[in-house]
Design a protein around this motif. Structure first.
Motif, PDB file in Angstrom:
ATOM      1  N   LEU A   1      76.423 103.767  22.323  1.00 35.71           N
ATOM      2  CA  LEU A   1      77.722 103.582  22.965  1.00 35.71           C
ATOM      3  C   LEU A   1      78.115 102.109  22.950  1.00 35.71           C
ATOM      4  CD1 LEU A   1      80.125 104.613  24.645  1.00 35.71           C
ATOM      5  CD2 LEU A   1      78.669 104.391  26.686  1.00 35.71           C
ATOM      6  N   GLU A   2      77.179 101.273  23.325  1.00 31.12           N
ATOM      7  CA  GLU A   2      77.399  99.830  23.351  1.00 31.12           C
ATOM      8  C   GLU A   2      77.753  99.304  21.944  1.00 31.12           C
ATOM      9  OE1 GLU A   2      75.049  96.771  26.073  1.00 31.12           O
ATOM     10  OE2 GLU A   2      73.892  97.336  24.309  1.00 31.12           O
TER      11      GLU A   2
ATOM     12  N   THR B   1      84.113 107.378  23.064  1.00 27.20           N
ATOM     13  CA  THR B   1      84.550 108.430  23.988  1.00 27.20           C
ATOM     14  C   THR B   1      83.642 109.649  23.885  1.00 27.20           C
ATOM     15  OG1 THR B   1      86.840 107.660  23.870  1.00 27.20           O
ATOM     16  CG2 THR B   1      86.493 109.930  24.615  1.00 27.20           C
ATOM     17  N   GLU B   2      83.274 110.024  22.660  1.00 26.84           N
ATOM     18  CA  GLU B   2      82.372 111.165  22.471  1.00 26.84           C
ATOM     19  C   GLU B   2      81.002 110.894  23.091  1.00 26.84           C
ATOM     20  OE1 GLU B   2      82.367 111.714  18.228  1.00 26.84           O
ATOM     21  OE2 GLU B   2      84.375 112.612  18.215  1.00 26.84           O
ATOM     22  N   LEU B   3      80.477 109.693  22.879  1.00 25.84           N
ATOM     23  CA  LEU B   3      79.174 109.345  23.454  1.00 25.84           C
ATOM     24  C   LEU B   3      79.245 109.280  24.975  1.00 25.84           C
ATOM     25  CD1 LEU B   3      78.065 106.684  20.845  1.00 25.84           C
ATOM     26  CD2 LEU B   3      77.010 108.917  21.223  1.00 25.84           C
ATOM     27  N   ASP B   4      80.341 108.743  25.494  1.00 29.00           N
ATOM     28  CA  ASP B   4      80.569 108.698  26.937  1.00 29.00           C
ATOM     29  C   ASP B   4      80.477 110.117  27.510  1.00 29.00           C
ATOM     30  OD1 ASP B   4      82.646 109.037  29.276  1.00 29.00           O
ATOM     31  OD2 ASP B   4      82.230 106.874  29.235  1.00 29.00           O
ATOM     32  N   HIS B   5      81.138 111.058  26.846  1.00 31.32           N
ATOM     33  CA  HIS B   5      81.121 112.452  27.288  1.00 31.32           C
ATOM     34  C   HIS B   5      79.690 113.021  27.278  1.00 31.32           C
ATOM     35  CE1 HIS B   5      82.277 116.647  27.728  1.00 31.32           C
ATOM     36  NE2 HIS B   5      81.533 116.919  26.678  1.00 31.32           N
ATOM     37  N   GLU B   6      78.952 112.756  26.209  1.00 37.91           N
ATOM     38  CA  GLU B   6      77.582 113.283  26.112  1.00 37.91           C
ATOM     39  C   GLU B   6      76.682 112.687  27.195  1.00 37.91           C
ATOM     40  OE1 GLU B   6      76.819 115.858  24.398  1.00 37.91           O
ATOM     41  OE2 GLU B   6      78.725 115.886  23.321  1.00 37.91           O
ATOM     42  N   ILE B   7      76.839 111.413  27.477  1.00 39.28           N
ATOM     43  CA  ILE B   7      76.028 110.765  28.522  1.00 39.28           C
ATOM     44  C   ILE B   7      76.369 111.368  29.886  1.00 39.28           C
ATOM     45  CG2 ILE B   7      75.621 108.581  29.743  1.00 39.28           C
ATOM     46  CD1 ILE B   7      76.030 107.227  26.909  1.00 39.28           C
ATOM     47  N   ARG B   8      77.660 111.588  30.137  1.00 38.08           N
ATOM     48  CA  ARG B   8      78.069 112.213  31.402  1.00 38.08           C
ATOM     49  C   ARG B   8      77.541 113.644  31.510  1.00 38.08           C
ATOM     50  NH1 ARG B   8      81.646 108.978  34.106  1.00 38.08           N
ATOM     51  NH2 ARG B   8      82.632 107.374  32.828  1.00 38.08           N
ATOM     52  N   SER B   9      77.449 114.345  30.367  1.00 42.23           N
ATOM     53  CA  SER B   9      76.919 115.718  30.393  1.00 42.23           C
ATOM     54  C   SER B   9      75.442 115.731  30.774  1.00 42.23           C
ATOM     55  CB  SER B   9      77.147 116.419  29.051  1.00 42.23           C
ATOM     56  OG  SER B   9      76.245 115.943  28.083  1.00 42.23           O
ATOM     57  N   LEU B  10      74.784 114.579  30.641  1.00 43.49           N
ATOM     58  CA  LEU B  10      73.379 114.445  31.051  1.00 43.49           C
ATOM     59  C   LEU B  10      73.273 113.907  32.485  1.00 43.49           C
ATOM     60  CD1 LEU B  10      71.994 112.925  27.723  1.00 43.49           C
ATOM     61  CD2 LEU B  10      71.612 115.258  28.590  1.00 43.49           C
ATOM     62  N   ASN B  11      74.412 113.928  33.199  1.00 45.14           N
ATOM     63  CA  ASN B  11      74.487 113.463  34.598  1.00 45.14           C
ATOM     64  C   ASN B  11      74.139 111.984  34.753  1.00 45.14           C
ATOM     65  OD1 ASN B  11      75.299 116.009  35.652  1.00 45.14           O
ATOM     66  ND2 ASN B  11      73.163 116.684  35.529  1.00 45.14           N
TER      67      ASN B  11
END
Length: 161
Positions: free
Chosen positions: A24-25, A62-72
């Motif tokens: 993401l970074e 944005t896609e990576l942000d979503h995946e990280i959020r899906s991992l709480n």
């Protein structure tokens, strides 16, 4: 007190999230790098290409942000210090180079190759869910396409002068 398995699962989770945070970074850095390169470029065709690449990396982020959020987990919100230093180097290099567009393209190739290597390493060293693996492989494929396209642009950059 956590069991050995719970600790191991927690460590695996933290490692996976850490790797996604790293990618993401790097995408934040790439987006800013392409935006900076776009500002340094003289040619409108190249500017349009660089604008597209900045938008692509913003979409990846944005896609990576979503995946990280899906991992709480909470995603990082900005790029790295190394990325800031790299953009400063691009500025110095293009300021002292008579053929700025060629220098910009060289840095784009270098940056995207490094990005592709980071994705490959992350995919090879981790066991992500099928969904996350699909996202990462799709992004890697697009980054590799960019490397090929930048190389072809570099070949015709001389005609832009």
């Amino acid at each position: 007190m956590k069991t050995t398995k719970e600790k191991a699962d927690e460590n695996i989770h933290e490692n996976l999230v850490g790797n996604l945070q790293g990618l993401l970074e790097k995408n934040y850095d790439a987006e800013k790098g392409f935006t900076k390169a776009m500002q340094d470029s003289k040619n409108q065709q190249l500017k349009n290409f660089l604008k597209h690449q900045a938008a692509q990396h913003a979409r990846f982020a944005t896609e990576l942000d979503h995946e990280i959020r899906s991992l709480n987990e909470t995603p990082k919100e900005s790029g790295s210090t190394a990325g800031t230093l790299h953009r400063a180097w691009i500025g110095v290099k293009t300021a002292f180079t008579s053929d700025n567009d060629e220098a910009v393209l060289e840095e784009c190739i270098r940056g995207e190759k490094a990005c592709a290597e980071d994705y490959e390493e992350t995919l090879n060293e981790n066991r992500f869910s099928p969904n996350i693996s699909s996202v990462l492989n799709n992004q890697l494929s697009q980054i590799k396409q960019t490397v090929s396209k930048v190389k072809s642009l570099e070949d015709i950059a001389d005609s832009w002068s």
